[in-house]
Design an enzyme around this catalytic site. Structure first.
Site, PDB file in Angstrom:
ATOM      1  CG  ASP A  21      -7.597   3.749  -5.522  1.00 21.52           C
ATOM      2  OD1 ASP A  21      -8.688   3.783  -6.053  1.00 21.52           O
ATOM      3  OD2 ASP A  21      -6.714   2.949  -5.675  1.00 21.52           O
ATOM      4  CE1 TYR A  52      -7.123   2.925  -1.410  1.00 17.70           C
ATOM      5  CE2 TYR A  52      -4.616   2.997  -1.098  1.00 17.70           C
ATOM      6  CZ  TYR A  52      -5.759   2.476  -1.616  1.00 17.70           C
ATOM      7  OH  TYR A  52      -5.505   1.036  -2.168  1.00 17.70           O
ATOM      8  CD  GLU A  86      -2.953  -1.026  -0.148  1.00 17.87           C
ATOM      9  OE1 GLU A  86      -2.983   0.222  -0.722  1.00 17.87           O
ATOM     10  OE2 GLU A  86      -3.383  -1.681  -0.660  1.00 17.87           O
TER      11      GLU A  86
END
Ligand code: SF4
Length: 357
Positions: free
Chosen positions: A145, A127, A46
Site C-alpha cells: 500500500d 492489497y 481493511e
C-alpha cells in the site's frame, strides 16, 4: 535500484526480517483490530483503512463493531443503515460492498482462505485480499500500500518515476514478495505497513529510530525524502451550480447516482441544471470549494424558491426530496454538504457570513 542492487539488503534478508519483526512486536500500535484479532475485525478494518488514515478510522471502527459485531449481524442490517454508519468516511461503495460481502459469507457458511478466493468478493482488491489472506490465513503473499511503497522505494533507492500510487504498488509488488518473511507473512506485512505509517513517514522520516536503517540505501545516501518518485500531476478544476431551496422547515436534497464511486447514494444540495429553474447572480448565497481525489470543485450555491412547478418536479423525481431537520439526521449527506447546509441555514436566520462573496 532493485533489491539486487542493494547488496546490504539482499545479503541480509534474514536479519532485516528479524529486526523488522522484533521492532513491530515491541513498538507496533495497539490498534483495536489487533486486539483479540478475528477475520471479521480484519476485514472491516481493511475496508475502512482503504484511502483513510488510522486516526480517522478509529472511532468509526469502534462504533461499527458495537452496531454490527459480526458478519451475520452486518448481513441482517439494511444497506442504508450500514451507509449511515459510514457517513464521514467517504468512498461509500466500501460500505455497500462490505454489506454485500457479509451476505455472501453468511449464506455460504464459510469463507475463502486464499488471496485469490478473497479477490473474487465485492470490494476486495489485490492489497486487501493479500492483507486478509496473510493476516488471517498465514498465506505467503506480500501487501503493498502507500506506506509500503515508501519503505521499499527508500530501502532500495528506487529511481523509477511512477504514474501514481496504483502504478507504484504494481511496480514494487515483486520486490515486496522478495522481502516477505514467508514464515510469518501476516506479522511481516503489518510491520512493513506500521514502519511506513509511523517511522518512514512521507515528510521527515525518522531514519535515526528506524529498526532497518542499516539496510537502507536512501538512509545511506542521506536522501530518503526523495523517494518514492512520482511523475508530476496537477489538479483538474471544475465548477457546479447548486440550489438551496426551503419549503417550510424542509430543505431540498438530491441523491447522487449509486454508480458514483466516491459519493454514490449520498444526499447533497441539488445541481441547478437538474431542477431546470432559471438563476440570476443576485440569487447567489455562497461559493464553496472542495477537493475529491485530484479534482478541485468550485460549488456556487443559489437560493431557489419552491414554485409550484418545482414542487411537482420534486414529487415526480426519485432522486429529489424535501428533508426536515430530523430527516437530515437520518440521511447520509456528504461531509461538505452537511456543513454547508448548516452554515447556510444559520445565515438565513440572520447570522453574518464573513466569507460571503
Ligand atoms: Fe525509511 Fe529511513 Fe528507515 Fe530507510 S532508514 S526505511 S528511509 S525510516
Amino acid at each position: 535500484m532493485e533489491i539486487r542492487d542493494n547488496k546490504s539488503l539482499q545479503e541480509n534478508l534474514k536479519p532485516f526480517r528479524k529486526a523488522l519483526r522484533a521492532w513491530f512486536e515491541h513498538e507496533g500500535r495497539k490498534l483495536p483490530w489487533r486486539q483479540e484479532p478475528s477475520l471479521y475485525k480484519t476485514v472491516v478494518s481493511e475496508f475502512m483503512l482503504q484511502q483513510t488514515q488510522v486516526e480517522t478510522v478509529l472511532p468509526y471502527f469502534e462504533r461499527w463493531m458495537r452496531r454490527f459485531p459480526d458478519f451475520a449481524a452486518l448481513a441482517r442490517a439494511r444497506e442504508s443503515t450500514t451507509v449511515k454508519f459510514w457517513e464521514g468516511l467517504g468512498y461509500y461503495s466500501r460500505a455497500r460492498n462490505l454489506h454485500k460481502l457479509a451476505g455472501i459469507l453468511t449464506n455460504a457458511g464459510n469463507s475463502p482462505n486464499t488471496a485469490h478466493g478473497w479477490a473474487e468478493l465485492p470490494g476486495v482488491g489485490p492489497y486487501t485480499s493479500h492483507a486478509i489472506a496473510s493476516l488471517r490465513f498465514n498465506q505467503p503473499v506480500a501487501c503493498v500500500d502507500g506506506n509500503v511503497i515508501r519503505v521499499i522505494a527508500r530501502l532500495t533507492a528506487n529511481k523509477e518515476e511512477f504514474k501514481d500510487t496504483a502504478a507504484a504498488c504494481r511496480g514494487l509488488q515483486e520486490c515486496a514478495a522478495l522481502l516477505l518473511d514467508e514464515a510469518s507473512p501476516g506479522s511481516h506485512n503489518e510491520a512493513m505497513m506500521e514502519l511506513g505509517a509511523t517511522v518512514c513517514s512521507r515528510i521527515a522520516p525518522k531514519c535515526g529510530q528506524c529498526p532497518v536503517g542499516e539496510f537502507c540505501a536512501a538512509k545511506k545516501a542521506g536522501n530518503a525524502s526523495r523517494y518514492p518518485r512520482f511523475k508530476p500531476r496537477g489538479f483538474t478544476r471544475s465548477s457546479v451550480n447548486r440550489a438551496f431551496s426551503e419549503h417550510g422547515d424542509a430543505i431540498l436534497l438530491q441523491r447522487n447516482s449509486r454508480a458514483s464511486r466516491r459519493l454514490g447514494g449520498q444526499w447533497e444540495l441539488p445541481v441547478m441544471e437538474s431542477l431546470r429553474v432559471p438563476r440570476t447572480e443576485d440569487q447567489l448565497i455562497v461559493k464553496r470549494s472542495r477537493t475529491i481525489g485530484r479534482e478541485r470543485i468550485e460549488e456556487s450555491i443559489y437560493r431557489v424558491f419552491p414554485t409550484p412547478e418545482l414542487m411537482i418536479r420534486v414529487d415526480k423525481a426519485c432522486d429529489l426530496r424535501w428533508a426536515t431537520k430530523p430527516d437530515l439526521k437520518k440521511l447520509t449527506l456528504s461531509g461538505p454538504h452537511r456543513r454547508w447546509v448548516k452554515e447556510i441555514s444559520n445565515l438565513q436566520r440572520g447570522s453574518a457570513d464573513p466569507n460571503r462573496p
